[in-house]
Design a protein around this motif. Structure first.
Motif, short mmCIF file in Angstrom:
data_model
loop_
_atom_site.label_atom_id
_atom_site.label_comp_id
_atom_site.label_asym_id
_atom_site.label_seq_id
_atom_site.Cartn_x
_atom_site.Cartn_y
_atom_site.Cartn_z
N ALA A 162 -24.01 -27.88 2.94
CA ALA A 162 -25.39 -28.33 2.73
C ALA A 162 -26.17 -27.95 3.99
CB ALA A 162 -25.44 -29.84 2.50
N PRO A 163 -27.47 -27.78 3.90
CA PRO A 163 -28.25 -27.42 5.09
C PRO A 163 -28.11 -28.46 6.20
CG PRO A 163 -29.56 -27.16 3.10
CD PRO A 163 -28.30 -27.87 2.69
N PHE A 164 -28.15 -28.00 7.46
CA PHE A 164 -28.10 -28.90 8.61
C PHE A 164 -28.95 -28.27 9.71
CE2 PHE A 164 -25.29 -30.84 12.18
CZ PHE A 164 -26.24 -31.83 12.39
N SER A 165 -30.12 -28.86 9.94
CA SER A 165 -31.08 -28.25 10.88
C SER A 165 -30.58 -28.29 12.32
CB SER A 165 -32.43 -28.96 10.76
OG SER A 165 -32.29 -30.34 11.00
N ASP A 166 -29.70 -29.23 12.67
CA ASP A 166 -29.20 -29.36 14.05
C ASP A 166 -27.88 -28.63 14.26
OD1 ASP A 166 -31.28 -30.70 15.15
OD2 ASP A 166 -30.32 -32.66 15.25
N PHE A 167 -27.50 -27.74 13.34
CA PHE A 167 -26.19 -27.09 13.46
C PHE A 167 -26.09 -26.29 14.76
CE2 PHE A 167 -23.23 -23.50 12.53
CZ PHE A 167 -22.08 -24.25 12.42
N LYS A 168 -27.13 -25.56 15.12
CA LYS A 168 -27.10 -24.79 16.37
C LYS A 168 -26.92 -25.73 17.56
CE LYS A 168 -29.74 -21.48 19.17
NZ LYS A 168 -30.96 -20.63 19.24
N THR A 169 -27.60 -26.85 17.55
CA THR A 169 -27.45 -27.82 18.64
C THR A 169 -26.01 -28.31 18.73
OG1 THR A 169 -29.74 -28.55 18.35
CG2 THR A 169 -28.25 -30.05 19.51
N MET A 170 -25.37 -28.53 17.59
CA MET A 170 -24.00 -29.05 17.56
C MET A 170 -23.01 -28.08 18.19
SD MET A 170 -21.98 -30.74 14.31
CE MET A 170 -21.69 -29.23 13.42
N LEU A 171 -23.33 -26.78 18.20
CA LEU A 171 -22.36 -25.76 18.63
C LEU A 171 -22.08 -25.77 20.13
CD1 LEU A 171 -23.44 -22.78 16.35
CD2 LEU A 171 -21.43 -24.25 16.12
N GLY A 172 -22.78 -26.61 20.88
CA GLY A 172 -22.46 -26.74 22.30
C GLY A 172 -21.30 -27.68 22.55
N TYR A 173 -20.79 -28.29 21.51
CA TYR A 173 -19.74 -29.30 21.69
C TYR A 173 -18.38 -28.65 21.91
CZ TYR A 173 -16.74 -33.31 20.67
OH TYR A 173 -15.79 -34.29 20.76
N THR A 174 -17.52 -29.37 22.60
CA THR A 174 -16.17 -28.94 22.95
C THR A 174 -15.39 -28.39 21.76
OG1 THR A 174 -16.11 -30.66 24.64
CG2 THR A 174 -14.00 -29.76 23.94
N ALA A 175 -15.53 -29.00 20.62
CA ALA A 175 -14.73 -28.62 19.45
C ALA A 175 -14.93 -27.17 19.04
CB ALA A 175 -15.07 -29.53 18.26
N PHE A 176 -16.06 -26.59 19.43
CA PHE A 176 -16.41 -25.26 18.95
C PHE A 176 -16.07 -24.14 19.92
CE2 PHE A 176 -19.03 -28.27 16.61
CZ PHE A 176 -18.79 -27.88 15.30
N TYR A 177 -15.27 -24.44 20.95
CA TYR A 177 -14.82 -23.38 21.84
C TYR A 177 -13.88 -22.43 21.07
CZ TYR A 177 -16.32 -26.25 25.89
OH TYR A 177 -17.02 -26.97 26.81
N PRO A 178 -13.78 -21.16 21.52
CA PRO A 178 -12.87 -20.21 20.86
C PRO A 178 -11.46 -20.31 21.44
CG PRO A 178 -14.06 -19.11 22.61
CD PRO A 178 -14.56 -20.54 22.60
N LEU A 179 -10.51 -19.73 20.76
CA LEU A 179 -9.13 -19.67 21.26
C LEU A 179 -8.62 -18.23 21.16
CD1 LEU A 179 -7.45 -22.85 19.68
CD2 LEU A 179 -8.22 -22.54 22.04
N PRO A 180 -7.78 -17.81 22.11
CA PRO A 180 -7.20 -16.46 22.04
C PRO A 180 -6.06 -16.42 21.03
CG PRO A 180 -6.30 -17.63 23.92
CD PRO A 180 -7.34 -18.55 23.31
N LYS A 181 -5.68 -15.24 20.62
CA LYS A 181 -4.55 -15.12 19.70
C LYS A 181 -3.28 -15.66 20.34
CE LYS A 181 -6.38 -11.31 16.94
NZ LYS A 181 -6.71 -12.26 15.85
#
Length: 538
Positions: A177-196
């Protein structure tokens, strides 16, 4: 938790809130420095992005990882590792990352680095931060909601259908569903990347990675996590973002704030993020201009476990709340360094309103005892807290008020570490009421409501569930404008005042101390030292 995150320490509130400005500690800026600085923390619960939702772990991960976005002075998201994050409908988002960035093992950071990490975090809903991926299309297939059915529902997919790779540096995220604050949420720890290198062949994270994570941030691990002792990191020379001014950081793990404060005074620790309550009256004399303050997003509260029959009656919960004189504890224990809380979200986010709790948070000993007695409140109350966070004084003061105003027994029950307390409540062990603290993950009113009070909230350790509340929070996410979203979220907050799953206690500010060996020390709204600004002077 940001939380951001669950706060292990006694968080210190925001008095006139936004009027305070961050005070960079100990000197001017502009000069480079070298050397390793020492920062005191509590024992983290985890050091993996999918599971880290408390402040100590978050501080370490801020050294090891680069976020897609960070926040400016107005709490607006600004790209860090992301090159752009765009959407025309708030539902399908295109994320393009900057090329040339690498993990500490030399592996390139790619779109797959994010897609793999997010899929692993969401799978079976088993990670601490799985909640934050529940808005991505396909979540219910990889993490079906728990039911009483036997056997329990199993995933029908291993990967989120809403994540699609476009090319090596671009991927799309389709939300359910749409979420206008999604970009804001992406600064959170959970969204860090991981290497293979982080993954087993089945897509799960390797067990040894958890003690020696490989990130893409300004610092890399120097050895492994020495549990209950220290975590050391050194500068990553190939980091493509802003380079830090120090060559390394030693995160020293303390079990007792008093020991950390003694080390700070002795010059054996360089940054203490939160001055213990017992030292607030002497800190200015002890530290002089090295006793510093900055705004914080922290919110301290007491939670009522819904699995405990002693607190199933809302009137009992209201009576306990009314029996607490919050301002007296702020004045006597915290020496005015915090602000009594009468609402459920911090003053630092848009949509905050003062005193949304109303009469249920107003101190009224006579009415509290009458309500408590009429509703058969328990004759003995317990307040569990983590002993490594400096909470004993205010817990004892709260218990004394409950004894005097309700005519009950009340005792504080210390648990050695915050991680241990979280583990107990996750297992629904009998802990009585328990203290919790929240520091926002990202600057949004929704971040106080969704994770803490939604039925599937990542930090709803007390089991509160109200379908109307969940509906209003979701409607706010899907609203077409910030104003419309806030209107829905304020209606949701009003339900908390009726149900009282927790009782608000205090809003905080950062009251911290530094040694003579560092300068330009800033602590942000998330209770983290800015590791790119701190300098070592020796």
């Amino acid at each position: 938790m940001q939380v951001r995150r669950l706060a292990a320490w006694t968080a210190i509130p925001l008095s006139a809130a936004l009027a305070l400005s961050a005070c960079g500690g100990g000197g001017d800026s502009g000069s480079s420095s070298s050397g390793t600085v020492r920062i005191g923390i509590a024992e983290p619960q985890y050091l993996t992005p999918a599971d880290t939702n408390e402040t100590s772990g978050s501080q370490v991960l801020a050294a090891l990882y680069a976020p897609l976005v960070n926040y400016d002075a107005d709490n607006k998201p600004v790209e860090v590792q992301a090159d752009s994050i765009t959407s025309s409908d708030n539902k399908v988002w295109t994320i393009k990352i900057k090329s040339g960035w690498t993990f500490h093992n030399g592996e390139a950071v790619t779109a797959d680095s994010y897609i793999d990490a997010w899929n692993a975090a969401a799978y079976k809903g088993a990670s601490q931060n799985a909640y934050f991926f529940s808005q991505i299309a396909g979540y219910n297939d990889v993490a079906p909601a728990a039911t009483t059915a036997t056997p329990s529902p199993q995933p029908t997919a291993q990967k989120l259908s809403g994540l699609k790779k476009v090319d090596d540096t671009t991927f799309t995220v389709t939300l359910s569903a749409p979420f206008s604050d999604f970009k804001t949420m992406l600064g959170y720890t959970a969204f860090y990347p991981l290497p293979k290198a982080a993954f087993n062949s089945d897509g799960t994270v390797k067990s040894d990675f958890k003690d020696a994570p490989i990130g893409d941030g300004p610092f890399k691990m120097d050895g492994t996590w020495q549990h209950d002792q220290k975590i050391s990191v050194t500068k990553y020379d190939d980091y493509k973002g802003e380079q830090p001014k120090v060559t390394g950081v030693q995160f020293t793990i303390y079990q007792q704030p008093s020991a950390e404060y003694a080390d700070l005074l002795a010059g054996n620790n360089d940054v203490m993020l939160t001055i213990p309550t017992e030292n607030l009256s002497t800190a200015e004399g002890d530290l002089g201009d090295r006793y510093l303050h900055s705004p914080a997003s922290s919110f301290q509260f007491l939670a009522f476990p819904t699995y405990d029959k002693n607190f199933s009656n809302v009137n009992v919960r209201k009576a306990i709340s009314m029996a607490i004189d919050r301002q007296a504890i702020v004045d006597q224990v915290f020496k005015g360094s915090q602000k009594a809380a009468y609402s459920f979200v911090s003053p630092v986010v848009g949509g905050y309103r003062d005193n949304t709790c109303g009469a249920n948070c107003e101190f009224n000993a006579t009415e509290a005892k009458k309500l408590y007695t009429e509703n058969g409140g328990p004759s003995k109350l317990e307040i569990s807290y983590n002993a490594d966070g400096g909470h004993k004084d205010w817990v004892d003061a709260t218990c004394n008020q409950l004894k005097n105003n309700l005519g009950v027994e009340c005792v504080g029950i210390p648990t050695a570490k915050f991680a241990d307390l979280l583990n107990k409540v996750e297992k629904k062990q009998e802990v009585g009421m328990f203290r919790m603290g929240w520091i926002m993950d990202y600057p949004s009113m929704e971040n106080y409501l969704g994770p803490l009070y939604s039925t599937n909230g990542s930090s709803n350790y007390y089991g509160y569930s109200n379908s109307e509340f969940d509906k209003l929070v979701q409607e706010g996410r899907e609203a077409s404008s910030s104003d419309a979203a806030i209107q829905k979220w304020q209606q949701a907050e009003d339900l908390l005042a009726k149900d009282m799953p927790v009782l608000p206690l205090r809003f905080g500010q950062n009251n911290y101390g530094i040694s003579t060996k560092v300068k330009n020390v800033e602590i942000d709204l998330f209770n983290r030292v800015d590791l790119l600004k701190i300098e070592y002077t020796g």
